[in-house]
Scaffold this motif. Structure first.
Motif, PDB file in Angstrom:
ATOM      1  N   GLU A 258       0.834  -1.205   0.000  1.00 31.17           N
ATOM      2  CA  GLU A 258       0.000   0.000   0.000  1.00 31.17           C
ATOM      3  C   GLU A 258       0.874   1.262   0.000  1.00 31.17           C
ATOM      4  O   GLU A 258       0.602   2.215  -0.733  1.00 31.17           O
ATOM      5  N   LEU A 259       1.924   1.273   0.791  1.00 28.78           N
ATOM      6  CA  LEU A 259       2.839   2.415   0.808  1.00 28.78           C
ATOM      7  C   LEU A 259       3.507   2.612  -0.553  1.00 28.78           C
ATOM      8  O   LEU A 259       3.609   3.739  -1.044  1.00 28.78           O
ATOM      9  N   ARG A 260       3.951   1.518  -1.139  1.00 24.13           N
ATOM     10  CA  ARG A 260       4.584   1.605  -2.464  1.00 24.13           C
ATOM     11  C   ARG A 260       3.596   2.111  -3.519  1.00 24.13           C
ATOM     12  O   ARG A 260       3.945   2.925  -4.374  1.00 24.13           O
ATOM     13  N   LEU A 261       2.370   1.621  -3.448  1.00 21.37           N
ATOM     14  CA  LEU A 261       1.340   2.025  -4.397  1.00 21.37           C
ATOM     15  C   LEU A 261       1.025   3.514  -4.269  1.00 21.37           C
ATOM     16  O   LEU A 261       0.957   4.231  -5.275  1.00 21.37           O
ATOM     17  N   ARG A 262       0.855   3.986  -3.057  1.00 24.41           N
ATOM     18  CA  ARG A 262       0.546   5.407  -2.851  1.00 24.41           C
ATOM     19  C   ARG A 262       1.708   6.284  -3.304  1.00 24.41           C
ATOM     20  O   ARG A 262       1.494   7.325  -3.924  1.00 24.41           O
ATOM     21  N   HIS A 263       2.929   5.863  -2.993  1.00 21.97           N
ATOM     22  CA  HIS A 263       4.110   6.623  -3.416  1.00 21.97           C
ATOM     23  C   HIS A 263       4.159   6.708  -4.940  1.00 21.97           C
ATOM     24  O   HIS A 263       4.351   7.787  -5.512  1.00 21.97           O
TER      25      HIS A 263
ATOM     26  N   THR B  70       3.633  10.127  -7.272  1.00 26.59           N
ATOM     27  CA  THR B  70       4.723  10.509  -8.164  1.00 26.59           C
ATOM     28  C   THR B  70       4.233  10.601  -9.606  1.00 26.59           C
ATOM     29  O   THR B  70       4.531  11.565 -10.318  1.00 26.59           O
ATOM     30  N   GLU B  71       3.455   9.623 -10.029  1.00 26.39           N
ATOM     31  CA  GLU B  71       2.937   9.613 -11.397  1.00 26.39           C
ATOM     32  C   GLU B  71       2.004  10.791 -11.647  1.00 26.39           C
ATOM     33  O   GLU B  71       2.082  11.454 -12.682  1.00 26.39           O
ATOM     34  N   ARG B  72       1.126  11.062 -10.702  1.00 25.00           N
ATOM     35  CA  ARG B  72       0.196  12.191 -10.850  1.00 25.00           C
ATOM     36  C   ARG B  72       0.965  13.508 -10.952  1.00 25.00           C
ATOM     37  O   ARG B  72       0.643  14.356 -11.792  1.00 25.00           O
ATOM     38  N   ALA B  73       1.977  13.673 -10.118  1.00 28.99           N
ATOM     39  CA  ALA B  73       2.773  14.900 -10.157  1.00 28.99           C
ATOM     40  C   ALA B  73       3.475  15.042 -11.507  1.00 28.99           C
ATOM     41  O   ALA B  73       3.539  16.137 -12.075  1.00 28.99           O
ATOM     42  N   GLU B  74       3.987  13.947 -12.041  1.00 24.74           N
ATOM     43  CA  GLU B  74       4.667  13.993 -13.341  1.00 24.74           C
ATOM     44  C   GLU B  74       3.704  14.356 -14.469  1.00 24.74           C
ATOM     45  O   GLU B  74       4.033  15.150 -15.343  1.00 24.74           O
TER      46      GLU B  74
ATOM     47  N   ARG C  19       4.439  16.287  -4.784  1.00 25.05           N
ATOM     48  CA  ARG C  19       5.830  15.825  -4.660  1.00 25.05           C
ATOM     49  C   ARG C  19       6.237  15.695  -3.195  1.00 25.05           C
ATOM     50  O   ARG C  19       6.955  14.767  -2.832  1.00 25.05           O
ATOM     51  N   GLU C  20       5.766  16.616  -2.356  1.00 28.19           N
ATOM     52  CA  GLU C  20       6.063  16.537  -0.926  1.00 28.19           C
ATOM     53  C   GLU C  20       5.410  15.304  -0.302  1.00 28.19           C
ATOM     54  O   GLU C  20       6.023  14.616   0.516  1.00 28.19           O
ATOM     55  N   GLN C  21       4.164  15.031  -0.682  1.00 27.27           N
ATOM     56  CA  GLN C  21       3.480  13.837  -0.174  1.00 27.27           C
ATOM     57  C   GLN C  21       4.199  12.577  -0.631  1.00 27.27           C
ATOM     58  O   GLN C  21       4.365  11.635   0.151  1.00 27.27           O
ATOM     59  N   ALA C  22       4.614  12.544  -1.891  1.00 21.60           N
ATOM     60  CA  ALA C  22       5.338  11.383  -2.405  1.00 21.60           C
ATOM     61  C   ALA C  22       6.655  11.206  -1.656  1.00 21.60           C
ATOM     62  O   ALA C  22       7.049  10.078  -1.337  1.00 21.60           O
ATOM     63  N   ALA C  23       7.325  12.300  -1.357  1.00 17.90           N
ATOM     64  CA  ALA C  23       8.578  12.221  -0.594  1.00 17.90           C
ATOM     65  C   ALA C  23       8.327  11.686   0.808  1.00 17.90           C
ATOM     66  O   ALA C  23       9.128  10.896   1.331  1.00 17.90           O
ATOM     67  N   ASP C  24       7.220  12.097   1.413  1.00 17.29           N
ATOM     68  CA  ASP C  24       6.871  11.585   2.744  1.00 17.29           C
ATOM     69  C   ASP C  24       6.655  10.072   2.708  1.00 17.29           C
ATOM     70  O   ASP C  24       7.134   9.349   3.583  1.00 17.29           O
TER      71      ASP C  24
ATOM     72  N   LEU D 235       8.606   4.501   3.558  1.00 16.46           N
ATOM     73  CA  LEU D 235       9.040   3.227   2.990  1.00 16.46           C
ATOM     74  C   LEU D 235      10.458   2.886   3.419  1.00 16.46           C
ATOM     75  O   LEU D 235      10.748   1.748   3.800  1.00 16.46           O
ATOM     76  N   GLU D 236      11.338   3.869   3.380  1.00  8.95           N
ATOM     77  CA  GLU D 236      12.720   3.630   3.791  1.00  8.95           C
ATOM     78  C   GLU D 236      12.789   3.202   5.247  1.00  8.95           C
ATOM     79  O   GLU D 236      13.527   2.270   5.609  1.00  8.95           O
ATOM     80  N   LEU D 237      12.020   3.876   6.090  1.00  8.53           N
ATOM     81  CA  LEU D 237      12.032   3.537   7.517  1.00  8.53           C
ATOM     82  C   LEU D 237      11.478   2.142   7.772  1.00  8.53           C
ATOM     83  O   LEU D 237      12.040   1.365   8.531  1.00  8.53           O
ATOM     84  N   VAL D 238      10.366   1.825   7.105  1.00  2.00           N
ATOM     85  CA  VAL D 238       9.733   0.525   7.307  1.00  2.00           C
ATOM     86  C   VAL D 238      10.606  -0.600   6.772  1.00  2.00           C
ATOM     87  O   VAL D 238      10.746  -1.652   7.398  1.00  2.00           O
ATOM     88  N   GLU D 239      11.217  -0.378   5.604  1.00  3.00           N
ATOM     89  CA  GLU D 239      12.057  -1.424   5.026  1.00  3.00           C
ATOM     90  C   GLU D 239      13.349  -1.619   5.804  1.00  3.00           C
ATOM     91  O   GLU D 239      13.943  -2.690   5.760  1.00  3.00           O
ATOM     92  N   ALA D 240      13.763  -0.596   6.549  1.00  3.09           N
ATOM     93  CA  ALA D 240      14.987  -0.716   7.347  1.00  3.09           C
ATOM     94  C   ALA D 240      14.740  -1.572   8.601  1.00  3.09           C
ATOM     95  O   ALA D 240      15.705  -2.071   9.182  1.00  3.09           O
ATOM     96  N   LEU D 241      13.493  -1.732   8.976  1.00  2.00           N
ATOM     97  CA  LEU D 241      13.188  -2.519  10.184  1.00  2.00           C
ATOM     98  C   LEU D 241      13.345  -3.992   9.970  1.00  2.00           C
ATOM     99  O   LEU D 241      13.205  -4.666   9.124  1.00  2.00           O
TER     100      LEU D 241
END
Length: 63
Positions: free
Chosen positions: A8-13, A17-21, A47-52, A57-63
């Protein structure tokens, strides 16, 4: 985190990103008007939301 939450996080990101582009492509064709300024602000917010979501994702995948 379970796989569903990660997906879900990957999908939203990706969706943000696609919408912004897509909006940025349209924005580049507009003359400098109030509509273009408003669209630019929307692109920035997306873009800010996508960055968030990317940071989450980075934090969750690091766990």
């Amino acid at each position: 985190m379970n796989a569903l939450v990660l997906a879900e996080l990957r999908l939203r990101h990706a969706a943000l990103t696609e919408r912004a582009e897509r909006l940025e492509q349209r924005w580049r064709t507009l003359p400098p008007t109030a509509k273009a300024v408003a669209l630019g602000k929307e692109i920035k917010a997306l873009r800010e939301q996508a960055a968030d979501y990317g940071m989450l994702l980075e934090l969750v995948e690091a766990l």
